[in-house]
Write an enzyme that holds these catalytic residues in place. Structure first.
Site, short mmCIF file in Angstrom:
data_model
loop_
_atom_site.label_atom_id
_atom_site.label_comp_id
_atom_site.label_asym_id
_atom_site.label_seq_id
_atom_site.Cartn_x
_atom_site.Cartn_y
_atom_site.Cartn_z
CD GLU A 114 -17.75 56.27 20.18
OE1 GLU A 114 -16.79 56.39 20.95
OE2 GLU A 114 -18.92 56.19 20.57
N GLY A 150 -10.61 58.84 26.55
CA GLY A 150 -9.55 59.76 26.98
C GLY A 150 -8.40 58.96 27.58
CB ILE A 205 -12.18 62.88 32.35
CG1 ILE A 205 -13.13 61.96 33.13
CG2 ILE A 205 -10.98 63.30 33.20
CD1 ILE A 205 -13.79 62.56 34.37
CG MET A 253 -18.29 59.45 29.10
SD MET A 253 -18.88 61.01 28.44
CE MET A 253 -20.25 61.37 29.51
CD GLU A 254 -20.47 55.74 26.11
OE1 GLU A 254 -19.29 55.45 25.81
OE2 GLU A 254 -20.92 56.90 26.08
CG ASP A 293 -9.88 63.17 24.91
OD1 ASP A 293 -10.80 62.63 24.29
OD2 ASP A 293 -9.77 63.07 26.15
N1 ADE Z 1 -14.35 59.76 25.53
C1 ADE Z 1 -13.35 60.30 24.81
N2 ADE Z 1 -12.61 61.15 25.56
C2 ADE Z 1 -13.18 61.15 26.79
C3 ADE Z 1 -12.90 61.84 27.99
N3 ADE Z 1 -11.88 62.70 28.07
N4 ADE Z 1 -13.70 61.61 29.07
C4 ADE Z 1 -14.75 60.75 28.97
N5 ADE Z 1 -15.06 60.08 27.85
C5 ADE Z 1 -14.30 60.27 26.76
#
Ligand code: ADE
Length: 232
Positions: A11, A77, A156, A176-177, A200
């Site tokens: 990243e 995501g 997720i 996640m951050e 995703d």
């Molecule tokens: N970062 C990238 N894709 C993610 C997901 N599906 N869940 C949490 N963090 C992510």
């Protein structure tokens, strides 16, 4: 000086590659890279994955360096059906989807003892990101979205979790951050924005899409940061 935080090497790699005169410092087991990007002084940190790592690196950054604002860059995501892989979500605000003190009457996501469940991004940084994003995304044929980002200590990858996050919070994307960085910035009055390219769809295909698209999409969000910083 502007601070830039990414959780994974992929990243921040493209940003570090373009920086000049880099000096590295390790504080609290976090690597900080100070240098110039497009003629501007920047400080990049590799915080590692998850809310605690992100909060730790952000606190150290604010306490030890003269940063006037913080950009969190990376991938996420997609939660909203409108958000496709390669699109970019810029935070209007953020919330922790895995915080639950509803037993005591708090709204889902509201950390007791804080004023609000949502952490609003800085308007000027959001506008600067929008401008840079429109330039960069025209080249990739992708869209820019401004809206809520949800954060939690979970990758997720299920339609049920995805529907819950959309229904409970109206979030466009999940990662996640971001909200941990946003919480520390809010507590310290530090302007911030979170810029995430969609790797995703946070559903049953996420375990395949994430590894397939993480490099390419991380490059898109990094390109926006680089364009934006040179025009700040
Ligand atoms: N970062 C990238 N894709 C993610 C997901 N599906 N869940 C949490 N963090 C992510």
């Amino acid at each position: 000086m502007i601070g830039i935080i990414g959780a994974m090497e992929v990243e921040i790699r493209n940003i570090l590659d373009k920086m000049e005169n880099i000096k590295t410092k390790n504080i609290g087991n976090v690597d900080y890279y100070q240098g110039e990007l497009g003629g501007r002084s920047v400080l990049v940190a590799l915080c590692r994955v998850g809310k605690v790592n992100a909060a730790h690196a952000t606190s150290i950054m604010i306490a030890n360096f003269d940063v006037t604002g913080i950009i969190n860059v990376g991938v996420a995501g997609g939660i909203s059906a409108d958000v496709g892989i390669g699109d970019v979500v810029v935070s209007s605000d953020l919330v922790q989807h895995d915080v639950d003190a509803t037993t005591f009457g708090y709204a889902l996501g509201h950390v007791p003892s804080l004023d609000d469940a949502f952490f609003a991004a800085d308007g000027a940084l959001v506008n600067a990101t929008k401008k840079a994003g429109e330039n960069v995304l025209a080249k990739y044929g992708r869209k820019l979205h401004i809206g809520r980002i949800a954060t939690g200590d979970q990758f997720i990858a299920s339609p049920i979790d995805k529907v819950m996050i959309e229904g409970n919070f109206g979030a466009l994307a999940v990662e996640m951050e971001g909200a941990a960085i946003a919480q520390v910035c809010t507590l310290t009055n530090t302007p911030f924005v979170v810029i995430r390219a969609i790797s995703d769809k946070a559903d049953g295909t996420a375990h395949e899409d994430f590894p397939a698209f993480v490099d390419e999409t991380a490059q898109i969000s990094a390109a926006i940061v680089m364009d934006m910083v040179s025009n700040l």
